[in-house]
Design an enzyme around this catalytic site. Structure first.
Site, PDB file in Angstrom:
ATOM      1  N   ASP A 202       0.933  -0.830   0.146  1.00 38.83           N
ATOM      2  CA  ASP A 202      -0.134  -0.159  -0.312  1.00 38.83           C
ATOM      3  C   ASP A 202       0.797   1.321   0.367  1.00 38.83           C
ATOM      4  OD1 ASP A 202      -2.170   1.499  -0.070  1.00 38.83           O
ATOM      5  OD2 ASP A 202      -2.478   1.566   2.255  1.00 38.83           O
ATOM      6  N   ASN A 207       1.474   6.403   3.544  1.00 41.74           N
ATOM      7  CA  ASN A 207       2.643   5.885   4.173  1.00 41.74           C
ATOM      8  C   ASN A 207       3.910   6.866   4.316  1.00 41.74           C
ATOM      9  OD1 ASN A 207       0.764   4.550   5.336  1.00 41.74           O
ATOM     10  ND2 ASN A 207       0.208   3.113   3.784  1.00 41.74           N
ATOM     11  N   ASP A 219       3.148   2.217   8.014  1.00 42.51           N
ATOM     12  CA  ASP A 219       1.295   1.664   7.564  1.00 42.51           C
ATOM     13  C   ASP A 219       1.759   0.173   6.822  1.00 42.51           C
ATOM     14  OD1 ASP A 219      -0.871   0.577   8.066  1.00 42.51           O
ATOM     15  OD2 ASP A 219      -1.755   2.406   6.948  1.00 42.51           O
TER      16      ASP A 219
END
Length: 348
Positions: A202, A207, A219
């Site tokens: 992700d 992030n 994360d």
């Protein structure tokens, strides 16, 4: 997720949060601030001796204990290799995970940093080297329990959910499904012989933070086994000569530590298509969580699904054009520069 767990999770209160931190061996000051997170429940908790830490409660039923353990193991491997990530704190007996009322939770050190808005020419190769180092560790051993980024996991299963639960309006179902099938075929064809290994999964600017020491990825909740390019396409611009130049700067840094074939960029568009489908299904699966209707008031409307279907069709048409070596494209879809906002409704 059991009904009782759902209710407790959705109504997780400050007293329960502070009790969980104290049960993990820390005396709290009473300060407790909920942080912005939809998928999990995350809090900034003050400590009696000064300072503060972060406590993260994992959504019940999403990850197994073994899957969360593999996330933590990956982060600890990266930290031991002096790669800037935020690893979970060790608890009693060396564990990093505790459980309260059916929910797993972990404690994390608070890390100051600024979100990254833009990447300049100096930053791009530095970031490329960092991602390559993450991938080198990721490729060193396999993940036994985490999801693999496959058509089934990120395309067919989410599509089936949307169809079976009748989220898609009837007039759009066939169009949406036909476009999705073209995306699935393209991913299957272009992923042949592409190495898969542990990746962030992700990897977008939301992030990534900039600390006093430099970049730091945060994360890893969605870390998967997948192709390296998955950690490129949401982070880097695509679509024009300037984007090509910036991508080459990033790759110059990446290739100092790890090989990357330009052929693997053929996965970017089908990965983007899988993201469309998976993201809509993610919202749909969470719709009973009160925070989701508030965060996505447009979800489920005719306008929403018309836009999603049209975007998926444009993308599928582009894949078809590439596969048949036809050079002309829909000028509207080519003229727009892609950004993170194209992939995350909550950033719009």
């Amino acid at each position: 997720m059991e009904p009782g767990e759902t209710e407790f999770y959705n109504r997780l209160g400050i007293d329960s949060v502070l009790s969980a931190v104290e049960d993990a061996g820390h005396s709290v000051s009473g300060h407790c601030l909920a942080l912005n997170s939809l998928e999990n429940r995350v809090y900034d908790v003050g400590l009696e001796e000064g300072g503060h830490l972060i406590v993260k409660f994992y959504r019940p039923g999403r990850w197994t204990l073994q899957q969360i353990s593999e996330e933590h193991s990956f982060l600890l491997e990266l930290a031991r290799a002096e790669i800037p990530v935020i690893a979970p704190m060790a608890l009693e007996g060396g564990a990093t995970i505790r459980e309260i009322l059916g929910m797993y939770y972990a404690l994390w050190p608070a890390q100051r940093g600024r979100l990254v808005e833009e990447l300049d020419e100096i930053s791009l190769p530095i970031l490329g080297r960092l991602v390559a180092r993450i991938h080198n560790i990721g490729a060193s051993v396999g993940a036994k329990n985490r999801l693999e980024l496959t058509v089934r996991n990120f395309g067919e299963d989410p599509l089936r959910f949307l169809l079976e639960k009748e989220f898609l309006p009837k007039p759009l179902r066939k169009r949406y499904e036909d476009a999705a099938r073209k995306v699935f075929l393209s991913f299957s064809e272009n992923s042949r012989d592409v190495p898969f290994h542990r990746i962030h999964g992700d990897c977008h600017k939301g992030n990534l933070i900039r600390t006093e020491e430099g970049f730091c990825f945060i994360d890893f909740d969605d870390f998967v086994t997948g192709p390296a390019v998955q950690d490129f396409w949401m982070l880097l611009p695509f679509g024009d000569s300037r984007a090509d130049y910036e991508r080459e700067l990033f790759l110059a840094g990446y290739r100092e530590f790890r090989e990357f074939s330009d052929r693997w960029f053929s996965l970017v568009e089908p990965l983007r298509g899988l993201r469309f489908i998976h993201y809509s299904a993610w919202i749909a699966k969470r719709w009973e969580d009160p925070s989701f209707p508030n965060a996505f008031p447009h979800f489920g409307t005719e306008e929403y699904w018309e836009r999603e279907t049209t975007d998926l069709e444009r993308l599928a048409f582009g894949l078809y054009v590439e596969e048949t070596n036809v050079q002309e494209r829909n000028s509207a879809s080519e003229s727009e520069e892609l950004t993170n906002k194209d992939f995350f409704w909550d950033l719009n």
